[in-house]
Design a protein around this motif. Structure first.
Motif, mmCIF file in Angstrom:
data_model
loop_
_atom_site.group_PDB
_atom_site.id
_atom_site.type_symbol
_atom_site.label_atom_id
_atom_site.label_comp_id
_atom_site.label_asym_id
_atom_site.label_seq_id
_atom_site.Cartn_x
_atom_site.Cartn_y
_atom_site.Cartn_z
ATOM 1 N N LYS A 144 -39.382 21.349 48.327
ATOM 2 C CA LYS A 144 -39.153 20.053 47.348
ATOM 3 C C LYS A 144 -37.576 20.136 47.292
ATOM 4 O O LYS A 144 -37.051 19.021 46.766
ATOM 5 N N GLY A 145 -36.864 20.888 47.801
ATOM 6 C CA GLY A 145 -35.564 21.048 47.801
ATOM 7 C C GLY A 145 -34.768 21.433 46.213
ATOM 8 O O GLY A 145 -35.716 22.056 45.600
ATOM 9 N N HIS A 146 -33.816 20.908 46.076
ATOM 10 C CA HIS A 146 -32.925 21.382 45.023
ATOM 11 C C HIS A 146 -32.945 20.324 43.932
ATOM 12 O O HIS A 146 -32.817 19.028 44.576
ATOM 13 N N ALA A 147 -32.919 20.518 42.816
ATOM 14 C CA ALA A 147 -32.988 19.457 41.574
ATOM 15 C C ALA A 147 -31.904 19.704 40.843
ATOM 16 O O ALA A 147 -31.739 20.909 40.029
ATOM 17 N N ASN A 148 -30.702 19.120 40.370
ATOM 18 C CA ASN A 148 -29.771 19.490 39.709
ATOM 19 C C ASN A 148 -29.927 18.787 38.384
ATOM 20 O O ASN A 148 -30.039 17.644 38.139
ATOM 21 N N TYR A 149 -30.127 19.575 37.234
ATOM 22 C CA TYR A 149 -30.002 19.073 35.953
ATOM 23 C C TYR A 149 -28.701 19.591 35.337
ATOM 24 O O TYR A 149 -28.228 20.665 35.209
ATOM 25 N N THR A 150 -28.064 18.477 34.600
ATOM 26 C CA THR A 150 -26.968 18.692 33.847
ATOM 27 C C THR A 150 -27.243 18.555 32.275
ATOM 28 O O THR A 150 -27.521 17.491 31.666
ATOM 29 N N MET A 151 -27.422 19.777 31.732
ATOM 30 C CA MET A 151 -27.613 19.796 30.241
ATOM 31 C C MET A 151 -26.700 19.351 29.365
ATOM 32 O O MET A 151 -25.816 20.272 29.337
ATOM 33 N N ASP A 152 -26.772 18.368 28.817
ATOM 34 C CA ASP A 152 -25.991 17.729 27.990
ATOM 35 C C ASP A 152 -26.161 18.009 26.284
ATOM 36 O O ASP A 152 -25.112 17.247 25.518
ATOM 37 N N LEU A 153 -27.215 18.434 26.066
ATOM 38 C CA LEU A 153 -27.397 18.664 24.714
ATOM 39 C C LEU A 153 -27.945 20.066 24.169
ATOM 40 O O LEU A 153 -28.732 20.704 25.150
ATOM 41 N N PHE A 154 -27.602 20.432 23.288
ATOM 42 C CA PHE A 154 -28.169 21.736 22.661
ATOM 43 C C PHE A 154 -29.371 21.308 22.016
ATOM 44 O O PHE A 154 -29.735 20.472 21.264
ATOM 45 N N LEU A 155 -30.513 22.404 22.065
ATOM 46 C CA LEU A 155 -31.740 22.159 21.322
ATOM 47 C C LEU A 155 -31.885 23.083 20.496
ATOM 48 O O LEU A 155 -31.771 24.453 20.635
#
Length: 295
Positions: A144-155
């Motif tokens: 499925k290749g690579h998925a980029n996730y830019t995490m812009d929030l603290f949880l």
């Protein structure tokens, strides 16, 4: 001893014994149900480097959850949890530290994202899988290749129950290093019973946190620069971590049966489709010292 007293004692003993048997039976039934509701598979998977990794995949039909876990060759322990009810994926990484470079023994990060149910087979289907050859080394059919996730929030893990009740238990060691995204919140708001107020109460923006820690005269780009672009080990920066799931059941296969005189052939489930997928998480790190692999 008086006959009446003796009879009462026997009645009490019988009642106690019956109660004990009832409790014991209940415990056995609960244990049996827990066993049939949770299924475990051990899968030998070959990664890109040729190493053989052991994946443990567990399915809990009652909770409608699947958990996949493995340890990379560098010692990193990766846990993926799929919460189908809440459309949530949690990927936890326990990364061993380089103590000779002054790092802690290990650090834990959790990445919590919206999940589409069609990307993984259901917990019910997973619970019915059986291994014919447990020792076989598996290679995924589709990359499925690579998925980029830019995490812009603290949880805030302690306030995460409205996202998924499983986050708090899985990510208990990731206080201050659990992340999600605004776009995930927007997806979860659409769930029945979810509200923007309750979901937003569990998150906060890391850029505002970074600003409060920096000199007000410094520019925005300075405190969100890539860790790879700074030589100062003690300044905040944007870290990237790649985590690959080398083998997972991503769909069901259906075959056509004999028509037996009917115009439309019948279909039946005849196997699973397996996939591989890599995730690249970009997130705020409080210091480059916690992101030495991103150089």
């Amino acid at each position: 001893m008086n006959t009446n007293v003796s009879g009462r004692i026997k009645d009490i003993d019988n009642a106690t014994m019956m109660k004990f048997i009832e409790v014991l039976t209940t415990c056995v039934v609960f244990q049996y149900l827990a066993t049939i509701c949770t299924t475990h598979l051990l899968i030998n998977v070959k990664n890109q480097g040729g190493d053989i990794l052991l994946e443990t995949i567990s399915s809990n039909v009652t909770e409608d959850v699947i958990t996949l876990e493995f340890q990379r060759s560098d010692g990193t322990l990766v846990t993926q949890l799929i919460d189908f009810k809440n459309e949530v994926q949690v990927i936890k990484a326990l990364v061993l530290g380089e103590e000779e470079r002054g790092q802690n023994q290990y650090q834990v990060m959790c990445f919590v994202n919206h999940f589409y149910k069609v990307d993984f087979i259901s917990s019910d289907a997973m619970s019915k899988l059986r291994q014919k050859n447990p020792g076989t080394v598996r290679v995924a059919e589709e990359d499925k290749g690579h998925a980029n996730y830019t995490m812009d929030l603290f949880l805030d893990v302690s306030q995460s129950k409205d996202i998924s009740k499983h986050v708090a238990s899985l990510c208990s060691e990731a206080a201050g290093s659990a992340y999600t995204r605004n776009e995930d919140i927007k997806q979860w708001i659409q769930r029945p019973g979810s509200t923007e107020t309750s979901l937003m109460a569990a998150v906060y923006n890391f850029t505002s946190t970074a600003m409060s820690q920096q000199n007000p005269t410094e520019t925005r780009s300075q405190f969100v620069s890539k860790c790879a672009d700074t030589s100062n080990l003690w300044v905040p920066c944007t870290c990237s971590l790649e985590l690959c799931i080398g083998w997972y059941p991503c769909g069901l296969k259906f075959c056509k049966g004999k028509t037996e005189g009917r115009k439309v052939a019948s279909t039946y489930r005849c196997g699973i489709k397996t996939c591989k997928k890599c995730f690249i998480f970009t997130y705020y790190s409080k210091m480059k010292q916690n992101c030495l692999w991103d150089e």
